[in-house]
Design an enzyme around this catalytic site. Structure first.
Site, PDB file in Angstrom:
ATOM      1  N   GLU A 103     -10.376  11.489  -1.043  1.00  0.00           N
ATOM      2  CA  GLU A 103      -9.768  11.792   0.253  1.00  0.00           C
ATOM      3  C   GLU A 103      -8.364  11.167   0.309  1.00  0.00           C
ATOM      4  O   GLU A 103      -8.170  10.048  -0.169  1.00  0.00           O
ATOM      5  CB  GLU A 103     -10.702  11.151   1.287  1.00  0.00           C
ATOM      6  CG  GLU A 103     -10.226  11.041   2.675  1.00  0.00           C
ATOM      7  CD  GLU A 103     -11.154  10.105   3.497  1.00  0.00           C
ATOM      8  OE1 GLU A 103     -10.987  10.121   4.708  1.00  0.00           O
ATOM      9  OE2 GLU A 103     -12.019   9.403   2.932  1.00  0.00           O
ATOM     10  N   ASP A 206      -8.977  -7.554  -6.485  1.00  0.00           N
ATOM     11  CA  ASP A 206      -7.554  -7.406  -6.837  1.00  0.00           C
ATOM     12  C   ASP A 206      -6.757  -7.158  -5.553  1.00  0.00           C
ATOM     13  O   ASP A 206      -6.017  -6.181  -5.436  1.00  0.00           O
ATOM     14  CB  ASP A 206      -7.385  -6.235  -7.821  1.00  0.00           C
ATOM     15  CG  ASP A 206      -5.973  -6.163  -8.397  1.00  0.00           C
ATOM     16  OD1 ASP A 206      -5.205  -7.122  -8.219  1.00  0.00           O
ATOM     17  OD2 ASP A 206      -5.641  -5.135  -9.016  1.00  0.00           O
TER      18      ASP A 206
HETATM   19  P1  ADP Z   1      -2.515   2.573  -9.769  1.00  0.00           P
HETATM   20  O1  ADP Z   1      -3.917   2.128 -10.076  1.00  0.00           O
HETATM   21  O2  ADP Z   1      -1.930   3.482 -10.795  1.00  0.00           O
HETATM   22  O3  ADP Z   1      -1.596   1.426  -9.379  1.00  0.00           O
HETATM   23  P2  ADP Z   1      -3.146   3.152  -7.005  1.00  0.00           P
HETATM   24  O4  ADP Z   1      -4.594   3.405  -6.837  1.00  0.00           O
HETATM   25  O5  ADP Z   1      -2.695   1.766  -6.610  1.00  0.00           O
HETATM   26  O6  ADP Z   1      -2.641   3.518  -8.478  1.00  0.00           O
HETATM   27  O7  ADP Z   1      -2.364   4.254  -6.187  1.00  0.00           O
HETATM   28  C1  ADP Z   1      -0.947   4.317  -6.180  1.00  0.00           C
HETATM   29  C2  ADP Z   1      -0.469   4.382  -4.742  1.00  0.00           C
HETATM   30  O8  ADP Z   1      -0.996   5.560  -4.124  1.00  0.00           O
HETATM   31  C3  ADP Z   1      -0.991   3.200  -3.902  1.00  0.00           C
HETATM   32  O9  ADP Z   1      -0.090   2.130  -3.870  1.00  0.00           O
HETATM   33  C4  ADP Z   1      -1.164   3.799  -2.542  1.00  0.00           C
HETATM   34  O10 ADP Z   1      -0.017   3.587  -1.764  1.00  0.00           O
HETATM   35  C5  ADP Z   1      -1.361   5.289  -2.778  1.00  0.00           C
HETATM   36  N1  ADP Z   1      -2.786   5.652  -2.588  1.00  0.00           N
HETATM   37  C6  ADP Z   1      -3.838   5.246  -3.324  1.00  0.00           C
HETATM   38  N2  ADP Z   1      -4.983   5.816  -2.904  1.00  0.00           N
HETATM   39  C7  ADP Z   1      -4.632   6.605  -1.859  1.00  0.00           C
HETATM   40  C8  ADP Z   1      -5.373   7.468  -0.980  1.00  0.00           C
HETATM   41  N3  ADP Z   1      -6.687   7.652  -1.113  1.00  0.00           N
HETATM   42  N4  ADP Z   1      -4.699   8.111   0.002  1.00  0.00           N
HETATM   43  C9  ADP Z   1      -3.363   7.946   0.147  1.00  0.00           C
HETATM   44  N5  ADP Z   1      -2.613   7.175  -0.662  1.00  0.00           N
HETATM   45  C10 ADP Z   1      -3.223   6.495  -1.649  1.00  0.00           C
END
Ligand code: ADP
Length: 298
Positions: A103, A206
């Site tokens: 989502e 984390d």
């Molecule tokens: P990585 O593991 O490559 O660092 P992340 O899971 O931290 O990637 O996701 C990168 C960015 O995307 C996050 O910093 C966040 O701002 C955004 N993000 C992550 N999950 C969601 C989500 N479900 N909906 C909207 N934005 C998201």
């Protein structure tokens, strides 16, 4: 765990992959928007007529294991009914690309009230306990493997599964010398009195400021966890590593959990793990902070 600068770029996705995702969603995709800022994976916002989705994808051989561990972590936090996580839709592989589809959370800048909610809900998450420290499966911290082998004693877990593997890795990579590192038995003796009387709490694992989102209606969401059962102060230590989450967060957290020890000594001992991980992932700029904690405590 790493800083991100967010922007959207319309992306032309491989049409077979687009079709594969459309099949999972049972919806036509209007567009893929590339999100800059994912440090490890490529991140996308997928827009359809009815809903938006978040997709992380990566082509490395270990990516599927990383996404599976992330999915498991998000689901175990979700099951506690204490704090929201994005709903997972799929974790799979297409050709050489692994992906995690969930989502999409539309966000806003956090207010004081939102940070209080986050503090209160994190305290509730930490009330989820277990008989042992660790978890029944391993996961990752950033892109590094993280062993969750279970122990009955917290000091043993933190030493054997957290500090020592990262210290050994840093020595193998030539990032720490023998003289930087105290003998392992000395670390163990110093930790013994500090890490006593700990209850195993479910941790995000984390928790830096890039790993929570505040939705438009003010609901805090946890993302990108590295869960296991450990000392709840480990999550607090990570929140404080790069500047802190602000007084409203900590007031709400400690109000909800008056029994918490607030030991500043433990905070630095727990930050040492994350600093070692940063040293191993990003190199020498973290050397000074690591060595200063090693010298101060051991
Ligand atoms: P990585 O593991 O490559 O660092 P992340 O899971 O931290 O990637 O996701 C990168 C960015 O995307 C996050 O910093 C966040 O701002 C955004 N993000 C992550 N999950 C969601 C989500 N479900 N909906 C909207 N934005 C998201």
């Amino acid at each position: 765990m790493f800083d991100s600068l967010f922007c959207l770029i319309v992306y032309t996705m491989n049409s077979n992959f687009k079709f594969f995702i459309e099949n999972i969603l049972q919806k036509d995709i209007k567009q893929f928007l590339a999100l800059s800022g994912g440090d490890i994976s490529q991140a996308f916002k997928i827009e359809t007529d009815s809903d938006n989705y978040f997709l992380k994808s990566h082509q490395s051989p270990q990516a599927l294991y990383m996404f599976q561990a992330e999915k498991l972590g998000l689901e175990s936090i979700h099951k506690t009914n204490t704090i929201a996580t994005p709903r997972i839709i799929a974790c799979d592989q297409f050709e050489h690309r692994s992906f995690l589809l969930m989502e999409f959370i539309e966000t806003k800048a956090p207010t004081r009230k939102d940070m209080s909610s986050l503090g209160k809900q994190l305290a509730a998450l930490h009330q989820t306990t277990s008989k042992t420290f660790g978890l029944n499966s391993d996961n990752f911290i950033g892109s590094l493997p993280q062993s969750n082998q279970e122990h009955h004693n917290w000091k043993d877990f933190y030493l054997q599964e957290r500090l020592l593997p990262q210290l050994r890795l840093a020595k193998n990579k030539g990032l720490l010398t023998n003289s930087d590192c105290p003998p392992e038995n000395q670390i163990s003796i110093t930790l013994e009195p500090l890490l006593k009387d700990v209850t195993p709490s479910l941790l995000h694992g984390d928790l830096w400021s890039g790993n929570f989102l505040i939705s438009e209606n003010g609901t805090p969401y946890l993302i990108d966890p590295a869960v296991y059962y450990g000392d709840k102060e480990v999550d607090i230590a990570m929140t404080k590593l790069f500047g802190g989450f602000g007084e409203h967060f900590y007031e709400a957290y400690y109000e909800s959990d008056a029994a918490s020890s607030k030991s500043e000594l433990k905070i630095e001992i727990y930050q040492l793990y994350y600093l070692l991980v940063h040293l191993n992932l990003f190199g020498r700029s973290y050397h000074g902070s690591v060595v200063s904690i090693l010298k101060k405590y051991f």
